[in-house]
Design a protein around this motif. Structure first.
Motif, mmCIF file in Angstrom:
data_model
loop_
_atom_site.group_PDB
_atom_site.id
_atom_site.type_symbol
_atom_site.label_atom_id
_atom_site.label_comp_id
_atom_site.label_asym_id
_atom_site.label_seq_id
_atom_site.Cartn_x
_atom_site.Cartn_y
_atom_site.Cartn_z
ATOM 1 N N SER A 117 0.809 -1.222 0.000
ATOM 2 C CA SER A 117 0.000 0.000 0.000
ATOM 3 C C SER A 117 0.842 1.272 0.000
ATOM 4 O O SER A 117 0.463 2.263 -0.625
ATOM 5 N N THR A 118 1.988 1.262 0.665
ATOM 6 C CA THR A 118 2.841 2.454 0.683
ATOM 7 C C THR A 118 3.385 2.741 -0.713
ATOM 8 O O THR A 118 3.342 3.881 -1.185
ATOM 9 N N VAL A 119 3.884 1.700 -1.368
ATOM 10 C CA VAL A 119 4.413 1.852 -2.731
ATOM 11 C C VAL A 119 3.278 2.212 -3.686
ATOM 12 O O VAL A 119 3.416 3.095 -4.537
ATOM 13 N N GLN A 120 2.148 1.550 -3.522
ATOM 14 C CA GLN A 120 0.993 1.821 -4.385
ATOM 15 C C GLN A 120 0.572 3.289 -4.280
ATOM 16 O O GLN A 120 0.388 3.969 -5.284
ATOM 17 N N ASN A 121 0.426 3.780 -3.052
ATOM 18 C CA ASN A 121 -0.009 5.164 -2.869
ATOM 19 C C ASN A 121 0.988 6.152 -3.449
ATOM 20 O O ASN A 121 0.602 7.139 -4.090
ATOM 21 N N SER A 122 2.272 5.891 -3.272
ATOM 22 C CA SER A 122 3.302 6.775 -3.816
ATOM 23 C C SER A 122 3.237 6.814 -5.340
ATOM 24 O O SER A 122 3.273 7.891 -5.950
ATOM 25 N N GLN A 123 3.126 5.646 -5.958
ATOM 26 C CA GLN A 123 3.053 5.578 -7.424
ATOM 27 C C GLN A 123 1.759 6.203 -7.940
ATOM 28 O O GLN A 123 1.771 6.927 -8.941
ATOM 29 N N LEU A 124 0.646 5.930 -7.269
ATOM 30 C CA LEU A 124 -0.625 6.524 -7.688
ATOM 31 C C LEU A 124 -0.563 8.046 -7.607
ATOM 32 O O LEU A 124 -1.038 8.742 -8.511
ATOM 33 N N ASP A 125 0.014 8.569 -6.533
ATOM 34 C CA ASP A 125 0.131 10.022 -6.388
ATOM 35 C C ASP A 125 0.929 10.620 -7.533
ATOM 36 O O ASP A 125 0.516 11.614 -8.144
ATOM 37 N N ALA A 159 -10.666 8.467 -14.083
ATOM 38 C CA ALA A 159 -9.957 7.229 -13.747
ATOM 39 C C ALA A 159 -9.989 6.983 -12.245
ATOM 40 O O ALA A 159 -10.229 5.858 -11.799
ATOM 41 N N VAL A 160 -9.758 8.032 -11.471
ATOM 42 C CA VAL A 160 -9.781 7.905 -10.012
ATOM 43 C C VAL A 160 -11.172 7.488 -9.544
ATOM 44 O O VAL A 160 -11.319 6.611 -8.696
ATOM 45 N N GLN A 161 -12.202 8.083 -10.126
ATOM 46 C CA GLN A 161 -13.577 7.783 -9.721
ATOM 47 C C GLN A 161 -13.958 6.339 -10.032
ATOM 48 O O GLN A 161 -14.695 5.717 -9.277
ATOM 49 N N SER A 162 -13.455 5.814 -11.145
ATOM 50 C CA SER A 162 -13.889 4.476 -11.560
ATOM 51 C C SER A 162 -12.936 3.360 -11.134
ATOM 52 O O SER A 162 -13.270 2.183 -11.282
ATOM 53 N N ALA A 163 -11.772 3.713 -10.605
ATOM 54 C CA ALA A 163 -10.790 2.698 -10.217
ATOM 55 C C ALA A 163 -11.224 1.961 -8.951
ATOM 56 O O ALA A 163 -12.006 2.471 -8.147
ATOM 57 N N ASN A 164 -10.688 0.768 -8.795
ATOM 58 C CA ASN A 164 -10.959 -0.044 -7.610
ATOM 59 C C ASN A 164 -10.030 0.418 -6.486
ATOM 60 O O ASN A 164 -8.995 -0.178 -6.236
ATOM 61 N N LEU A 165 -10.406 1.528 -5.839
ATOM 62 C CA LEU A 165 -9.611 2.140 -4.779
ATOM 63 C C LEU A 165 -10.453 2.248 -3.512
ATOM 64 O O LEU A 165 -11.677 2.199 -3.567
ATOM 65 N N THR A 166 -9.764 2.436 -2.395
ATOM 66 C CA THR A 166 -10.499 2.702 -1.155
ATOM 67 C C THR A 166 -11.029 4.135 -1.209
ATOM 68 O O THR A 166 -10.539 4.965 -1.989
ATOM 69 N N ASP A 167 -12.008 4.432 -0.360
ATOM 70 C CA ASP A 167 -12.539 5.799 -0.308
ATOM 71 C C ASP A 167 -11.434 6.782 0.077
ATOM 72 O O ASP A 167 -11.374 7.897 -0.448
ATOM 73 N N ALA A 168 -10.556 6.375 0.976
ATOM 74 C CA ALA A 168 -9.461 7.250 1.406
ATOM 75 C C ALA A 168 -8.499 7.527 0.249
ATOM 76 O O ALA A 168 -8.062 8.668 0.059
ATOM 77 N N GLN A 169 -8.172 6.482 -0.516
ATOM 78 C CA GLN A 169 -7.296 6.683 -1.676
ATOM 79 C C GLN A 169 -7.953 7.612 -2.688
ATOM 80 O O GLN A 169 -7.316 8.512 -3.226
ATOM 81 N N ARG A 170 -9.218 7.372 -2.945
ATOM 82 C CA ARG A 170 -9.944 8.184 -3.929
ATOM 83 C C ARG A 170 -9.935 9.654 -3.502
ATOM 84 O O ARG A 170 -9.626 10.547 -4.295
ATOM 85 N N ALA A 171 -10.235 9.913 -2.240
ATOM 86 C CA ALA A 171 -10.259 11.291 -1.742
ATOM 87 C C ALA A 171 -8.876 11.930 -1.856
ATOM 88 O O ALA A 171 -8.743 13.093 -2.264
ATOM 89 N N ARG A 172 -7.834 11.176 -1.498
ATOM 90 C CA ARG A 172 -6.481 11.716 -1.560
ATOM 91 C C ARG A 172 -6.094 12.040 -2.999
ATOM 92 O O ARG A 172 -5.526 13.098 -3.277
ATOM 93 N N LEU A 173 -6.417 11.147 -3.928
ATOM 94 C CA LEU A 173 -6.045 11.362 -5.323
ATOM 95 C C LEU A 173 -6.832 12.515 -5.945
ATOM 96 O O LEU A 173 -6.293 13.266 -6.755
ATOM 97 N N ASN A 220 -7.707 15.078 -4.335
ATOM 98 C CA ASN A 220 -7.001 16.233 -3.781
ATOM 99 C C ASN A 220 -5.707 16.490 -4.556
ATOM 100 O O ASN A 220 -5.353 17.647 -4.819
ATOM 101 N N VAL A 221 -4.998 15.422 -4.925
ATOM 102 C CA VAL A 221 -3.777 15.544 -5.735
ATOM 103 C C VAL A 221 -4.105 16.248 -7.057
ATOM 104 O O VAL A 221 -3.379 17.135 -7.505
ATOM 105 N N ILE A 222 -5.219 15.856 -7.677
ATOM 106 C CA ILE A 222 -5.644 16.461 -8.945
ATOM 107 C C ILE A 222 -5.943 17.948 -8.732
ATOM 108 O O ILE A 222 -5.507 18.790 -9.506
ATOM 109 N N GLN A 223 -6.679 18.260 -7.667
ATOM 110 C CA GLN A 223 -7.031 19.655 -7.364
ATOM 111 C C GLN A 223 -5.777 20.498 -7.223
ATOM 112 O O GLN A 223 -5.695 21.596 -7.781
#
Length: 102
Positions: A53-61, A78-92, A94-97
């Motif tokens: 999860s740490t590597v995944q989150n870093s790469q996704l960001d 892509a973020v909205q439709s991906a198989n992600l947790t709600d926390a990951q989706r919210a963080r990503l 935010n990254v886009i914003q």
């Protein structure tokens, strides 16, 4: 790494045969580093497939930030439709914003 650069498609197929774990995660990270900028949607899908999860989150960001700078709407979809947790989706989202804010 040289093989990844020369034949990313074959490397992708080989990575798909690897069992889940650190070796596969490392190979995916290398593939994203070498080929990600050329095909951000594919890089995003690869990043989402990382098991650590740490590597995944870093790469996704990283991939999401790059993608948002090129096409924020596509990255957001892509973020909205991906198989992600709600926390990951919210963080990503935010990254886009942050990526598109002046």
């Amino acid at each position: 790494a040289n093989w990844l650069q020369q034949d990313a498609e074959a490397a992708s197929q080989w990575i798909n045969t690897l069992p889940t774990g650190s070796a596969r995660d490392g190979a995916v990270s290398q593939l994203i580093a070498l080929e990600g900028k050329n095909n951000l949607p594919v890089a995003f899908n690869w990043a989402a497939s990382i098991s650590n999860s740490t590597v995944q989150n870093s790469q996704l960001d990283t991939v999401t930030q790059q993608w948002a700078k090129r096409d924020a709407a596509a990255a957001s979809n892509a973020v909205q439709s991906a198989n992600l947790t709600d926390a990951q989706r919210a963080r990503l989202l935010n990254v886009i914003q942050k990526a598109i804010s002046p």
